[in-house]
Design a protein around this motif. Sequence first.
Motif, mmCIF file in Angstrom:
data_model
loop_
_atom_site.group_PDB
_atom_site.id
_atom_site.type_symbol
_atom_site.label_atom_id
_atom_site.label_comp_id
_atom_site.label_asym_id
_atom_site.label_seq_id
_atom_site.Cartn_x
_atom_site.Cartn_y
_atom_site.Cartn_z
ATOM 1 N N SER A 241 41.377 53.017 51.206
ATOM 2 C CA SER A 241 41.934 53.948 52.178
ATOM 3 C C SER A 241 40.989 55.103 52.446
ATOM 4 N N ASN A 242 41.029 55.569 53.673
ATOM 5 C CA ASN A 242 40.519 56.897 54.005
ATOM 6 C C ASN A 242 41.730 57.815 54.070
ATOM 7 N N LEU A 243 41.765 58.845 53.219
ATOM 8 C CA LEU A 243 42.894 59.768 53.154
ATOM 9 C C LEU A 243 42.390 61.183 53.387
ATOM 10 N N LEU A 244 42.742 61.740 54.533
ATOM 11 C CA LEU A 244 42.244 63.050 54.938
ATOM 12 C C LEU A 244 43.352 64.090 54.859
ATOM 13 N N PRO A 245 43.093 65.259 54.243
ATOM 14 C CA PRO A 245 44.112 66.322 54.222
ATOM 15 C C PRO A 245 44.456 66.766 55.639
ATOM 16 N N VAL A 246 45.736 67.039 55.863
ATOM 17 C CA VAL A 246 46.176 67.503 57.176
ATOM 18 C C VAL A 246 47.141 68.672 57.006
ATOM 19 N N ARG A 247 47.315 69.413 58.082
ATOM 20 C CA ARG A 247 48.381 70.418 58.168
ATOM 21 C C ARG A 247 49.413 69.904 59.154
ATOM 22 N N LEU A 284 46.204 58.704 56.763
ATOM 23 C CA LEU A 284 45.709 57.432 56.249
ATOM 24 C C LEU A 284 45.115 56.614 57.385
ATOM 25 N N ILE A 285 43.863 56.178 57.179
ATOM 26 C CA ILE A 285 43.215 55.231 58.093
ATOM 27 C C ILE A 285 42.513 54.194 57.232
ATOM 28 N N ARG A 286 42.900 52.946 57.338
ATOM 29 C CA ARG A 286 42.267 51.881 56.567
ATOM 30 C C ARG A 286 40.849 51.633 57.109
ATOM 31 N N PRO A 287 39.903 51.264 56.217
ATOM 32 C CA PRO A 287 38.508 51.039 56.655
ATOM 33 C C PRO A 287 38.382 50.018 57.783
ATOM 34 N N GLY A 322 31.167 67.319 56.620
ATOM 35 C CA GLY A 322 30.718 66.702 55.377
ATOM 36 C C GLY A 322 31.652 65.652 54.815
ATOM 37 N N THR A 323 32.853 65.504 55.383
ATOM 38 C CA THR A 323 33.791 64.483 54.917
ATOM 39 C C THR A 323 33.218 63.086 55.160
ATOM 40 N N VAL A 352 50.500 59.290 58.850
ATOM 41 C CA VAL A 352 50.571 60.454 57.959
ATOM 42 C C VAL A 352 51.557 60.155 56.845
ATOM 43 N N VAL A 353 51.136 60.422 55.609
ATOM 44 C CA VAL A 353 51.985 60.172 54.437
ATOM 45 C C VAL A 353 52.047 61.437 53.599
ATOM 46 N N PRO A 354 53.164 61.661 52.891
ATOM 47 C CA PRO A 354 53.233 62.821 52.006
ATOM 48 C C PRO A 354 52.268 62.675 50.834
ATOM 49 N N GLU A 355 51.811 63.796 50.308
ATOM 50 C CA GLU A 355 50.910 63.789 49.149
ATOM 51 C C GLU A 355 51.645 63.271 47.926
#
Length: 367
Positions: A241-247, A284-287, A322-323, A352-355
Motif C-alpha cells: 500500500s501507499n498510505l499518505l497522511p491526510v486532513r 490508500l492507493i495500491r501500487p 520528498g514523499t 480514505v481509511v481511519p488510522e
Amino acid sequence: MTASGLSLRLTGVSKHYGKIAALEPTDLSIAAGEFLTLLGPSGSGKTTLLNLTAGYIEPSSGTIHIGERDVTRVPARHRNIGMVFQNYALFPHMTVGENVAYGLTVRGVPKREIARRVTDVLRLLQLDGFAERGIQQLSGGQQQRVALARALVIEPDVLLMDEPLGALDKQLRRAVQLELRRLHREHGRTTIYVTHDQEEALVLSDRIAVMDHGRIQQLGPVDELYDRPGNAFVAGFIGESNLLPVRVLSASDGQAAVEVEALRRTLQVDAAQGVAPGAPARLLIRPEHIVLDNSAESVPAEVVEVVYLGELTQLTLRVANGTVLTSRQITDQRIGPGAKVHLWWRAGSARVVPEQQPRREKTHEQA
C-alpha cells in the motif's frame, strides 16, 4: 464441496491476564465447512482465540458454541476438535500409523475401525505405504501431512491449525498450501487457521479475520479486505500500500473531502466507516493503481528506482515534498532513475481509511 463439521460461534469471548487484555470481547461466527484464517502479527490475539476455541485456556468472559452445544467450560478432550501445531507434536517413538491412530486409540475405537480409518486418511494425504515408517525417516512436508492426518482421522467437528507450515521452506510451503486448499475444497471441514503470512491467508481462506491489539480489526472475504480495508492497519497488512497522511475536511455517505499535503491536492474520494473531520486518517492507493499520466490533475514526480519484474515494472517515485510512492504496472517504457514524470491513479481506486489504533501493551503470551 460437501460441508463437514459443525458451525462455531463465539459471543463476547475475552481473555485477560490481570489487567492485560490478550483478547478483547469478541463475537465471531463461522459456518459449517468454512475455512477462516486468523491473520495478524505476533501479539495480536490470534493464538489466544485459537486456544480458547480448543479449550486449552478458559475465557475471562463470553460463551463458545460448537453447533448448538455450549462448550465454554468443556475440557479440550471432550470438544471433538482436531489440532495441528507448528512443531507437529508427533511422537518420535511411534510409527506413522501409530501416530495417526493415537486419537482413536485413546477414544477406545475398535481396532478394525482404527485400521480402516488410518488407511483411508493416509491415502487421502498421499501417504500410502508410510504406516510402518518412523517419524525420523520423513521429510518436513511428510511430517506435516502426518500431523494433519492425525487431526483428521478423528473426524473432528472443527479443525484448528496453528502456523502449521512455519517450519517449511518457501517452495514446500507453497506446495502444501495448495494441498490444503485441495483437501478443503473436496471435503469442506470447518477450519480455523492461524498465520502471520498474508500470502498464505489469501491462498487458503474463504474469509480472513485480521487481528491486532487483541481485536478483530476486520473480517471478510479476501477481495473485500484488499479492495475495501476498514483502517490503515488492515490496508497495510493485506497487500502492499501507499498510505499518505491526510486532513479530513468533511465526510458523509461514504465520501470524504481530504487535504493531501504530500500531493498538494484537495480530493473528493471514497471513505471507509470511521473517517471524520479531526480524526487521523490515511489516503490508500495500491501500487498497481498508480499510473504515469500527463493530465491536468496529475502530480509531478521523479523516478528514484526501477525494478523490472518480468511482465511488470515497479517504480519508486518521489513527489515534491520528498514523499515516496510505489507504482507497479505493465509498461514498455524504458524509464531510468532521475526521469521526470507525472503520476495519478485509476478512477475510483483511491480510498480514505481511519488510522490504526495505538498498539496495546504486549502480553507475556505473545499470542
